[in-house]
Design an enzyme around this catalytic site. Structure first.
Site, short mmCIF file in Angstrom:
data_model
loop_
_atom_site.label_atom_id
_atom_site.label_comp_id
_atom_site.label_asym_id
_atom_site.label_seq_id
_atom_site.Cartn_x
_atom_site.Cartn_y
_atom_site.Cartn_z
N ALA A 28 1.48 -3.28 11.48
CA ALA A 28 1.03 -4.66 11.38
C ALA A 28 0.41 -5.20 12.67
O ALA A 28 -0.48 -6.06 12.63
CB ALA A 28 2.18 -5.56 10.95
N ASP A 108 -3.87 -3.87 4.19
CA ASP A 108 -4.88 -4.92 4.22
C ASP A 108 -6.32 -4.44 4.10
O ASP A 108 -7.24 -5.25 4.10
CB ASP A 108 -4.71 -5.76 5.50
CG ASP A 108 -4.71 -4.90 6.77
OD1 ASP A 108 -5.38 -3.83 6.78
OD2 ASP A 108 -4.05 -5.30 7.74
N HIS A 125 1.70 3.06 2.66
CA HIS A 125 2.31 1.95 1.92
C HIS A 125 1.37 1.37 0.87
O HIS A 125 1.55 0.25 0.40
CB HIS A 125 2.77 0.83 2.87
CG HIS A 125 3.93 1.24 3.73
ND1 HIS A 125 4.38 0.48 4.79
CD2 HIS A 125 4.75 2.32 3.68
CE1 HIS A 125 5.43 1.09 5.36
NE2 HIS A 125 5.66 2.21 4.71
N CYS A 133 -1.58 0.46 -12.98
CA CYS A 133 -0.49 0.50 -13.95
C CYS A 133 0.61 1.42 -13.43
O CYS A 133 0.34 2.53 -12.97
CB CYS A 133 -1.03 1.02 -15.28
SG CYS A 133 0.30 1.38 -16.46
N CYS A 161 -1.89 1.56 -21.81
CA CYS A 161 -0.58 2.05 -22.26
C CYS A 161 0.48 0.95 -22.38
O CYS A 161 1.61 1.23 -22.79
CB CYS A 161 -0.09 3.15 -21.32
SG CYS A 161 0.57 2.52 -19.75
N SER A 199 3.19 -0.63 15.54
CA SER A 199 4.27 -0.43 14.58
C SER A 199 5.60 -0.53 15.30
O SER A 199 5.74 -0.04 16.42
CB SER A 199 4.16 0.95 13.93
OG SER A 199 5.32 1.23 13.17
N ASN A 224 2.51 -1.00 21.68
CA ASN A 224 3.11 -2.04 20.84
C ASN A 224 3.55 -3.20 21.73
O ASN A 224 3.95 -3.00 22.88
CB ASN A 224 4.32 -1.47 20.07
CG ASN A 224 4.74 -2.35 18.93
OD1 ASN A 224 3.92 -2.81 18.14
ND2 ASN A 224 6.03 -2.60 18.82
N ILE A 242 -3.00 -5.07 21.89
CA ILE A 242 -3.58 -3.89 21.25
C ILE A 242 -5.10 -3.92 21.27
O ILE A 242 -5.76 -2.95 21.65
CB ILE A 242 -3.06 -3.76 19.81
CG1 ILE A 242 -1.57 -3.40 19.84
CG2 ILE A 242 -3.86 -2.74 19.01
CD1 ILE A 242 -0.87 -3.54 18.51
#
Ligand SMILES: [Zn+2]
Length: 259
Positions: A28, A108, A125, A133, A161, A199, A224, A242
């Site tokens: 993030a 994102d 992720h 679906c 489905c 992270s 970080n 960063i």
């Protein structure tokens, strides 16, 4: 840029230059400059619009509707987010052949928007810019979901489905995507430089990737804002902004202005 930061960026650029199979891993922290706050940070919109755990989503249509309400609220507040200096720097390093690609925890889509193609990105992720679906994996665009949700206040089911349709992210409690994780592990154990960027390195199995890289002989760099549990394992720890650091590295490797 202050002298100390310039030296740090220069050292990092040297490590990248010396490596032949560098890989970046992002969380993030690389997207906060784009205006997307980490949902772990306290306060703000995330407090009222927390992501809903997987089991609850699957178990109830009402919960699914609430999940979509929160999702669209958050999407509206981040609409127009653009890739930041960090995303653009990594995309440039891939272009220059200095970086194999980016493994990301982010959903994102900003690495794609910075110009990286799909073969250079591994999303462990998932991705929040479309839906699929849960039963048959048929893809749905968010506009399709939203149109139905806003017309009926009911979460739409799959037209193929009848299964539940969910944003293509990995929720809390949901199984990790096997294929992407295998690719991420392969990249990590095959690299000679692992750049962990933005992270907190606490969420597993993602946090295992830098360890796997290190155990396979790679150098580990952690960039970080906050300390991480893996700092002691790293060859270099950079606790600085960063975007500023990566932009400076990009300029060094680009052979551009030194400001
Ligand atoms: Zn389906």
């Amino acid at each position: 840029m202050e002298a100390e930061l310039k030296t740090v960026a220069s050292d990092l650029a040297s490590l990248v230059r010396q490596s032949s199979r560098a890989v970046a891993f992002t969380g993030a922290g690389i997207s906060t400059e784009s205006g997307i706050p980490d949902f772990r940070s306290p306060g703000g919109l995330w407090t009222q619009n927390k992501p809903i755990p997987y089991q609850a989503f699957v178990a109830s249509r009402e919960v699914r509707a609430e999940a979509w309400r929160r999702k669209f609220t958050m999407d509206d507040s981040f609409r127009g987010a653009q890739p930041a200096r960090g995303h653009l720097a990594l995309a440039r390093l891939v272009d220059l052949g200095r970086l194999r690609g980016v493994i990301t925890q982010n959903i994102d889509n900003l690495h794609q928007e910075s110009g990286l193609n799909e073969s250079s990105i591994i999303e462990i992720h998932g991705n929040g810019t479309y839906a699929s679906c849960l039963s048959c994996s048929h893809r749905y665009e968010l506009a399709w979901v939203r149109e139905r949700f806003e017309a009926s206040a009911v979460a739409p089911d799959c037209e193929v489905c009848g299964g539940p349709v969910k944003s293509a992210t990995i929720s809390f409690g949901q199984a990790m995507p096997e294929r992407q994780l295998r690719r991420a592990l392969a990249w990590s154990t095959d690299c000679d430089l692992f750049l962990a960027i933005g992270s907190s390195l606490v969420v597993h199995p993602a946090a295992g990737l830098p360890v796997a890289a290190k155990e396979s002989g790679a150098r580990l760099v952690i960039l970080n804002r906050e300390p991480t549990p893996l700092d002691d394992l790293a060859d270099m720890v950079i606790r600085a902004d960063i975007g500023t650091v990566l932009d400076a590295v990009r300029r060094e490797l680009d052979g551009g202005a030194q400001d």
